[in-house]
Design a protein around this motif. Structure first.
Motif, PDB file in Angstrom:
ATOM      1  N   TYR A  21       0.899  -1.292   0.021  1.00  0.00           N
ATOM      2  CA  TYR A  21       0.122   0.122  -0.180  1.00  0.00           C
ATOM      3  C   TYR A  21       1.141   0.995  -0.520  1.00  0.00           C
ATOM      4  N   VAL A  22       1.909   0.883   1.271  1.00  0.00           N
ATOM      5  CA  VAL A  22       2.854   2.570   1.016  1.00  0.00           C
ATOM      6  C   VAL A  22       3.673   2.239   0.177  1.00  0.00           C
ATOM      7  N   TYR A  31      -4.112  10.061  -9.631  1.00  0.00           N
ATOM      8  CA  TYR A  31      -4.942  10.115  -7.820  1.00  0.00           C
ATOM      9  C   TYR A  31      -5.627   8.510  -8.207  1.00  0.00           C
ATOM     10  N   GLU A  32      -5.973   8.289  -8.960  1.00  0.00           N
ATOM     11  CA  GLU A  32      -6.925   7.217  -9.091  1.00  0.00           C
ATOM     12  C   GLU A  32      -5.921   5.550  -8.214  1.00  0.00           C
ATOM     13  N   PRO A  33      -5.070   5.754  -8.634  1.00  0.00           N
ATOM     14  CA  PRO A  33      -3.638   4.020  -7.412  1.00  0.00           C
ATOM     15  C   PRO A  33      -3.867   4.730  -5.964  1.00  0.00           C
ATOM     16  N   VAL A  34      -3.847   5.705  -5.588  1.00  0.00           N
ATOM     17  CA  VAL A  34      -3.884   6.396  -4.313  1.00  0.00           C
ATOM     18  C   VAL A  34      -5.260   6.248  -4.015  1.00  0.00           C
ATOM     19  N   GLU A  35      -5.759   6.522  -4.243  1.00  0.00           N
ATOM     20  CA  GLU A  35      -8.216   5.881  -3.797  1.00  0.00           C
ATOM     21  C   GLU A  35      -7.738   4.180  -3.663  1.00  0.00           C
ATOM     22  N   MET A  36      -7.449   3.576  -5.042  1.00  0.00           N
ATOM     23  CA  MET A  36      -8.079   2.223  -4.258  1.00  0.00           C
ATOM     24  C   MET A  36      -6.545   2.166  -3.873  1.00  0.00           C
ATOM     25  N   ALA A  37      -5.575   2.026  -3.522  1.00  0.00           N
ATOM     26  CA  ALA A  37      -4.832   1.965  -2.646  1.00  0.00           C
ATOM     27  C   ALA A  37      -5.389   2.347  -1.045  1.00  0.00           C
ATOM     28  N   MET A  91      -0.660  15.787  -5.625  1.00  0.00           N
ATOM     29  CA  MET A  91      -0.238  14.181  -5.458  1.00  0.00           C
ATOM     30  C   MET A  91       0.645  14.249  -4.821  1.00  0.00           C
ATOM     31  N   SER A  92       1.647  15.368  -4.048  1.00  0.00           N
ATOM     32  CA  SER A  92       2.921  15.257  -3.275  1.00  0.00           C
ATOM     33  C   SER A  92       2.383  14.857  -1.653  1.00  0.00           C
ATOM     34  N   VAL A  93       1.488  14.852  -1.356  1.00  0.00           N
ATOM     35  CA  VAL A  93       0.637  14.836   0.349  1.00  0.00           C
ATOM     36  C   VAL A  93       0.397  13.254   0.168  1.00  0.00           C
ATOM     37  N   ALA A  94       0.336  12.967  -1.169  1.00  0.00           N
ATOM     38  CA  ALA A  94       0.532  10.801  -1.018  1.00  0.00           C
ATOM     39  C   ALA A  94       1.919  10.382  -0.995  1.00  0.00           C
ATOM     40  N   LYS A  95       2.435  10.985  -1.659  1.00  0.00           N
ATOM     41  CA  LYS A  95       4.366  10.590  -1.634  1.00  0.00           C
ATOM     42  C   LYS A  95       4.328  11.139   0.145  1.00  0.00           C
ATOM     43  N   ARG A  96       4.183  12.032   0.663  1.00  0.00           N
ATOM     44  CA  ARG A  96       4.208  12.561   2.056  1.00  0.00           C
ATOM     45  C   ARG A  96       3.873  11.755   2.870  1.00  0.00           C
ATOM     46  N   VAL A  97       2.730  10.939   2.939  1.00  0.00           N
ATOM     47  CA  VAL A  97       2.241  10.330   3.679  1.00  0.00           C
ATOM     48  C   VAL A  97       2.827   9.066   4.086  1.00  0.00           C
ATOM     49  N   ALA A  98       3.278   8.817   2.717  1.00  0.00           N
ATOM     50  CA  ALA A  98       3.586   7.049   2.134  1.00  0.00           C
ATOM     51  C   ALA A  98       5.380   7.069   3.197  1.00  0.00           C
ATOM     52  N   THR A  99       5.933   8.353   2.810  1.00  0.00           N
ATOM     53  CA  THR A  99       6.932   8.577   4.101  1.00  0.00           C
ATOM     54  C   THR A  99       7.420   8.819   4.825  1.00  0.00           C
ATOM     55  N   LEU A 100       6.645   9.004   5.228  1.00  0.00           N
ATOM     56  CA  LEU A 100       5.743   9.204   7.218  1.00  0.00           C
ATOM     57  C   LEU A 100       6.152   8.388   8.357  1.00  0.00           C
ATOM     58  N   ALA A 101       5.328   7.353   6.829  1.00  0.00           N
ATOM     59  CA  ALA A 101       4.535   5.759   7.536  1.00  0.00           C
ATOM     60  C   ALA A 101       5.793   4.807   7.151  1.00  0.00           C
TER      61      ALA A 101
END
Length: 111
Positions: A21-22, A31-37, A91-101
């Motif tokens: 998921y990360v 956006y769509e792959p993030v929503e699906m993940a 879209m950079s929000v998704a990368k930042r959240v994945a990095t924090l995880a």
């Protein structure tokens, strides 16, 4: 916006050595792959929550290699909605959240 419940949920999967998921969120170009993940992560996480054991303090956990791994809260609807809206705008929000995880939690953060 840090989206702590989303980060903690994804961090749980990282601790379980499930990076799918990360990775999908961190590498998404649209956006769509993030929503699906997020959809799939929430589905899996809810299932884990429902089958988890509860300790004397009412905290849910699973056991792995003889150790208790406590589960963070299931992200609430408002945080998911806000997160997805933020990703749709940037879209950079998704990368930042994945990095924090992938990072160790700050003191007092979810383990």
């Amino acid at each position: 916006m840090d989206f702590p419940e989303v980060v903690n949920m994804l961090r749980f999967f990282v601790r379980m050595r499930n990076f799918g998921y990360v990775d999908r969120m961190g590498n998404a170009l649209t956006y769509e792959p993030v929503e699906m993940a997020i959809l799939e992560a929430l589905r899996a996480f809810r299932s884990i929550h429902e089958s988890a054991k509860t300790d004397e303090n009412d905290r849910k956990y699973i056991e792995k290699n003889g150790k208790k791994i406590y589960l963070p809260r299931i992200p609430d609807e408002e945080e998911i909605r806000t997160f997805l809206n933020a990703v749709r705008k940037d879209m950079s929000v998704a990368k930042r959240v994945a990095t924090l995880a992938l990072a160790f939690p700050s003191k007092g953060g979810e383990e």
